[in-house]
Each structure stands twice: as structure tokens, then as C-alpha cells.
Design a protein around this motif. Structure first.
Motif, PDB file in Angstrom:
ATOM      1  N   GLN A 196      -0.288   2.535  -3.291  1.00  0.00           N
ATOM      2  CA  GLN A 196      -1.484   3.222  -2.791  1.00  0.00           C
ATOM      3  C   GLN A 196      -2.757   2.375  -2.901  1.00  0.00           C
ATOM      4  O   GLN A 196      -3.863   2.896  -2.994  1.00  0.00           O
ATOM      5  CB  GLN A 196      -1.710   4.559  -3.519  1.00  0.00           C
ATOM      6  CG  GLN A 196      -0.576   5.556  -3.402  1.00  0.00           C
ATOM      7  CD  GLN A 196       0.543   5.267  -4.391  1.00  0.00           C
ATOM      8  OE1 GLN A 196       0.297   5.026  -5.570  1.00  0.00           O
ATOM      9  NE2 GLN A 196       1.767   5.310  -3.918  1.00  0.00           N
ATOM     10  N   PRO A 230      -8.428   3.406  -2.166  1.00  0.00           N
ATOM     11  CA  PRO A 230      -8.590   4.602  -1.330  1.00  0.00           C
ATOM     12  C   PRO A 230      -9.866   5.384  -1.634  1.00  0.00           C
ATOM     13  O   PRO A 230     -10.504   5.922  -0.727  1.00  0.00           O
ATOM     14  CB  PRO A 230      -7.345   5.428  -1.668  1.00  0.00           C
ATOM     15  CG  PRO A 230      -6.337   4.429  -2.096  1.00  0.00           C
ATOM     16  CD  PRO A 230      -7.114   3.386  -2.833  1.00  0.00           C
ATOM     17  N   LYS A 231     -10.253   5.450  -2.914  1.00  0.00           N
ATOM     18  CA  LYS A 231     -11.481   6.154  -3.283  1.00  0.00           C
ATOM     19  C   LYS A 231     -12.712   5.256  -3.177  1.00  0.00           C
ATOM     20  O   LYS A 231     -13.834   5.740  -3.315  1.00  0.00           O
ATOM     21  CB  LYS A 231     -11.372   6.706  -4.702  1.00  0.00           C
ATOM     22  CG  LYS A 231     -10.402   7.864  -4.840  1.00  0.00           C
ATOM     23  CD  LYS A 231     -10.436   8.447  -6.245  1.00  0.00           C
ATOM     24  CE  LYS A 231      -9.516   9.644  -6.368  1.00  0.00           C
ATOM     25  NZ  LYS A 231      -9.530  10.209  -7.748  1.00  0.00           N
ATOM     26  N   SER A 240       0.817  -1.221   0.000  1.00  0.00           N
ATOM     27  CA  SER A 240       0.000   0.000   0.000  1.00  0.00           C
ATOM     28  C   SER A 240       0.848   1.268   0.000  1.00  0.00           C
ATOM     29  O   SER A 240       0.474   2.277  -0.602  1.00  0.00           O
ATOM     30  CB  SER A 240      -0.958   0.005   1.193  1.00  0.00           C
ATOM     31  OG  SER A 240      -0.235  -0.056   2.413  1.00  0.00           O
TER      32      SER A 240
END
Length: 463
Positions: free
Chosen positions: A271, A452-453, A267
Motif C-alpha cells: 500500500q 496514500p495519506k 503498492s
């Protein structure tokens, strides 16, 4: 004069009506050369070679049984075998989801109790493979990539119990200067869904729904995704691995959602973003990329719901551009995940009935084949003597007004060395059974997972 005006107005109305019909997609069809649905004997390069060269790290995705694969099994799985194994995977996912709250840990030495524990669904047929490097110096290994699994693993010497045959030499930890066992009772060890201890060494175990399994030491070593190098990557070092569907692969790359998956472990570097494109046929190639490389616009993105898998929400289906009369609650009551390892998309029974009924209405010019009652696919056609066929388009809709027109290779499932092809969807047995968006329908789309989104995006015609 009045008659002339009336005639002109009538012409305008008819022209408007024709444009409206096109806009609504009421006559959308694919004209398909039957040979385009069948794999060739020679491997084709990536469709967008410049993209493949420019985005790093990029792993080439190939069908493990196709001519692009470096694996050469003595006996290839038939389409019928693939569908049977696919159903085992789906059954296993359904069992796992329903029993998730009751799932526990195992403890004790390496034993049959570890082997019998269920973890993360079925290995399935392992359609698509990639190559990575493990160890220092790096050894290239061919792994199945799977968004429905979490633990990455490979077979390791000395294989104290059993190792299945694989293409590359089995990984030897003693030849890697960076190999280390994970300590028992450590946080990484406890994160593994099924774990145990052998002295101070952490053990892992995974059994898949088709009967395949891997058991061994949980370890860490250098993982190479050219040009990137990932230090201290945790993976299963299999000492007892068996299963009829493992083929000659060295193991599996787990791209699931839990803390032990590749996505979570990397991560900081990537990411928790990755994307792939599955090739249209087994003689073509696709790609798997990591990091924020995607240019997919927000309008093509649908939310990922919380859960153990990648949950998305389907809202509708269309055939030949016409939306089918299916209540959205049919999809919401069942729920759905997207899965790279499931072959055929599974729909709620009522949704599938509406889909196959509309599809059959547009296929009356072709000879329909009667299939056995227990056969997974039930809308099949004999195209003997047919060079070019006309099939209706199939569209799928997801939350956020995401609407996808499937590639023709995502509509029909063909059988090798024959003229038989079937609608590549199936219905679940129960209305509340989880739907699964399978890999046939994902073919040629760039599919981006932006964790993440909380979104999954789709872009057509990518490979």
C-alpha cells in the motif's frame, strides 16, 4: 498578617515561574557520556527485539562501515571523506531539482551518452544497507537503501564492461529460472528515467553526482523479503558499474516516489507504506519495514508535498527548549526534502546562522576548534579530557504542529579515534537552495512514509 500573605504570594509566584520555565523548556540539556557518541567494536542487537521479530517483513538496517555490517572493505571512509561525498550528493540533488523541467530521455545503443545522463541525485556515501534475495533460487545481496533514488539495481554477470568488487558473488541471471529482460519500448522501459534499447532489450543508465554510475539491462525477477516473495520485480542488471563510493555493496534499493521505485512496484502488497529506524551509532542496528505496521499517532505526522522527492515543510528550530527567532518564510522560500542518503541536514543560511549562534552560547565551557574555511561543519569542539559533556537540546518543527526533540546522537557528529565533535547541521550557500533533512537527525526515530495519506510520521526512541 499582610506581610505573611505577601510572602506566601511571592513564593507561589516564584514557584509558578519555575514551573513555567520548565514547561517552556528554557533549560533543556543532554548529559552525555562521550563514549555514547562513538561506535563500539562489537555489534549491538536491536533495541526492541520483540518488535523486530513480530513485524514482517523486517529488514535489518546497519551502517555499512560498522561492526554489524557483513561488508569488510580494505579501507573505510574517514568522517572527512564521508562529509565530502555528502556534499557531492547535496550538490547533485540541487542540480537535479533545478533542472528537472529540462530533463529528457536518451536513446541509442549502450554508450557513453547513457553514462553521462544525470538521474536522481548522487549515490552518496551509502551509509545504511539491507539484505534482500533476488532470483530463483534466491541469492542474498547487500544493497544500500535510499529514499532519494528510484531504480533498484545490482551487478550482474557477465559484467561486459566493468564490475566493482562486492562482498557476495555477483548475481548470475542465467542461474535464475524466473529472470526475464524487459522489452524495449514497453511501458516499464519508458518509465525508467534514462533508457535506451539494445535490439529488443531495454537498457537503463544511472549516473550519480559523485561520479559513480551503473549501466545495463533492465530486467525482472523474483525479489525475496523474508517471508514475502515478490514476483516480476523490475530492477537494473548492471553490466558497467563503477565508482569510488560504491564500496563492496551489490547495488541499491530505490525507495523513491516514481513508478520504477520499489515503493510503487509493490503498492498492491504494501500500500505504498514503509517505515525505518536508523541506529544511533554504527555499532547498533535499525530496521526497515513494509506495509501498514506503524502505530504512530496523527499528531506526529506532517504532510508530504507533491514532487519528485519526499517534500516536507519545516517551520522552526529550537535550542535548549527556546524557539529561535526565524521567520517561517525562511524555510518556505527554500523548501525541504527528507532523505535517507544525505548525512548532514542542510538549512537555509539564515536558519543555520541562528541555530549555530544559539548552540554556541550554551557551549562556551568547551574548547572550540578552528576548522578550514572549506570544511562542511563549522561549530566543532575538542573534548580531550572530557568524559561527560552537557549539550543543549535541539528541536525541529514541521507543519501540523509536529515538534521533534532530537536524540543526542542526532545533534553532534563525531570523528573516529578523536575527541572532536561538531554540530551536525550545515547551511546552504543560497537562501533559495533546497533544504534537506538528513539521516543524522533521523537517528533513533521511527520514520513512517504513508504515501496514500500523504504523510510522514515520527516516533522517538524506536531503536
Amino acid at each position: 498578617m499582610a506581610n505573611s500573605l505577601l510572602f506566601n504570594l511571592l513564593q507561589i509566584y516564584l514557584l509558578f515561574l519555575s514551573f513555567s520555565t520548565c514547561a517552556l523548556g528554557l533549560a533543556k540539556f543532554h548529559e552525555v557520556d562521550l563514549r555514547d557518541l562513538t561506535s563500539k567494536n562489537v555489534c549491538s542487537p536491536p533495541k526492541d527485539m520483540e518488535r523486530f521479530k513480530s513485524v514482517k517483513p523486517t529488514l535489518k538496517i546497519v551502517d555499512r562501515q560498522g561492526p554489524c555490517s557483513t561488508l569488510h572493505p580494505a579501507e573505510k571512509l574517514s568522517p572527512e571523506q564521508i562529509l565530502s561525498i555528502d556534499q557531492s550528493r547535496v550538490d547533485s540533488i540541487h542540480r537535479q531539482i533545478s533542472a528537472l523541467s529540462r530533463k529528457g530521455k536518451t536513446s541509442g545503443p549502450l554508450s557513453s551518452s547513457l553514462i553521462t545522463a544525470q538521474d536522481g541525485g548522487s549515490y552518496g556515501v551509502g551509509n545504511y544497507i539491507v539484505q534482500v534475495g533476488i532470483g530463483t533460487p534466491s541469492k542474498t545481496l547487500t544493497l544500500v537503501f535510499d529514499t532519494g533514488s528510484d531504480v533498484t539495481w545490482t551487478q550482474c554477470k557477465p559484467c561486459q564492461v566493468y564490475c566493482h568488487k562486492q562482498q557476495e558473488p555477483i548475481f548470475d541471471p542465467s542461474q535464475s529460472s524466473t529472470f526475464m529482460n524487459v522489452s524495449c519500448n514497453s511501458t516499464p522501459c519508458n518509465d525508467v528515467s534514462v533508457n535506451s534499447c539494445w535490439g529488443s532489450t531495454c537498457l537503463y543508465g544511472v549516473q550519480y553526482g559523485d561520479g559513480s554510475y551503473t549501466v545495463g539491462y533492465y530486467a525482472e525477477d523474483t525479489l525475496t523479503l523474508t517471508p514475502d516473495i515478490i514476483q516480476k520485480f523490475r530492477f537494473g542488471c548492471g553490466q558497467n558499474n563503477n565508482g569510488s563510493t560504491l564500496g563492496e555493496v551489490a547495488g541499491l534499493l530505490g525507495l523513491g516516489r516514481t513508478s520504477e521505485s520499489f515503493v510503487s512496484q509493490t503498492s498492491n502488497k504494501y500500500q505504498r507504506i514503509f517505515e525505518y529506524c536508523l541506529p544511533p551509532i554504527s555499532s547498533s542496528t535499525g530496521y526497515l519495514n513494509f506495509g501498514s505496521n506503524s502505530d504512530i499517532s496523527n499528531k506526529n505526522r506532517t504532510p508530504i508535498k507533491p514532487g519528485s522527492h519526499y517534500y516536507i515543510t519545516m517551520t522552526g528550530l529550537s535550542v535548549a527548549g527556546k524557539t529561535l527567532p526565524i521567520s517561517p518564510t525562511v524555510f518556505s522560500d527554500a523548501g525541504m526534502i527528507i532523505d535517507s542518503g544525505t548525512v548532514i541536514t542542510r538549512l537555509p543560511p539564515d536558519a543555520y546562522k541562528a541555530l549555530k549562534s544559539a548552540f554556541r552560547e550554551h557551549m562556551t565551557q568547551y574548547k572550540m576548534v578552528q576548522v578550514p574555511d572549506n570544511f562542511l561543519l563549522d561549530t566543532c569542539y575538542d573534548f580531550t579530557g572530557v568524559d561527560n559533556m552537557t549539550i543543549p537540546s535541539v528541536g525541529v518543527q514541521f507543519v501540523n504542529n509536529v515538534s521533534l526533540d532530537l536524540d543526542h546522537n542526532g545533534i553532534m557528529y563525531t570523528f573516529s579515534n578523536s575527541q572532536l565533535a561538531c554540530l551536525a547541521f550545515a547551511g546552504n550557500r543560497n537562501a533559495t537552495s533546497l533544504g534537506i533533512y538528513g539521516n543524522v537527525q533521523q537517528r533513533t526515530f521511527n520514520v513512517v512514509y504513508d504515501i496514500p495519506k500523504g504523510e510522514i510520521g515520527f516516533s522517538p526512541d524506536a531503536c
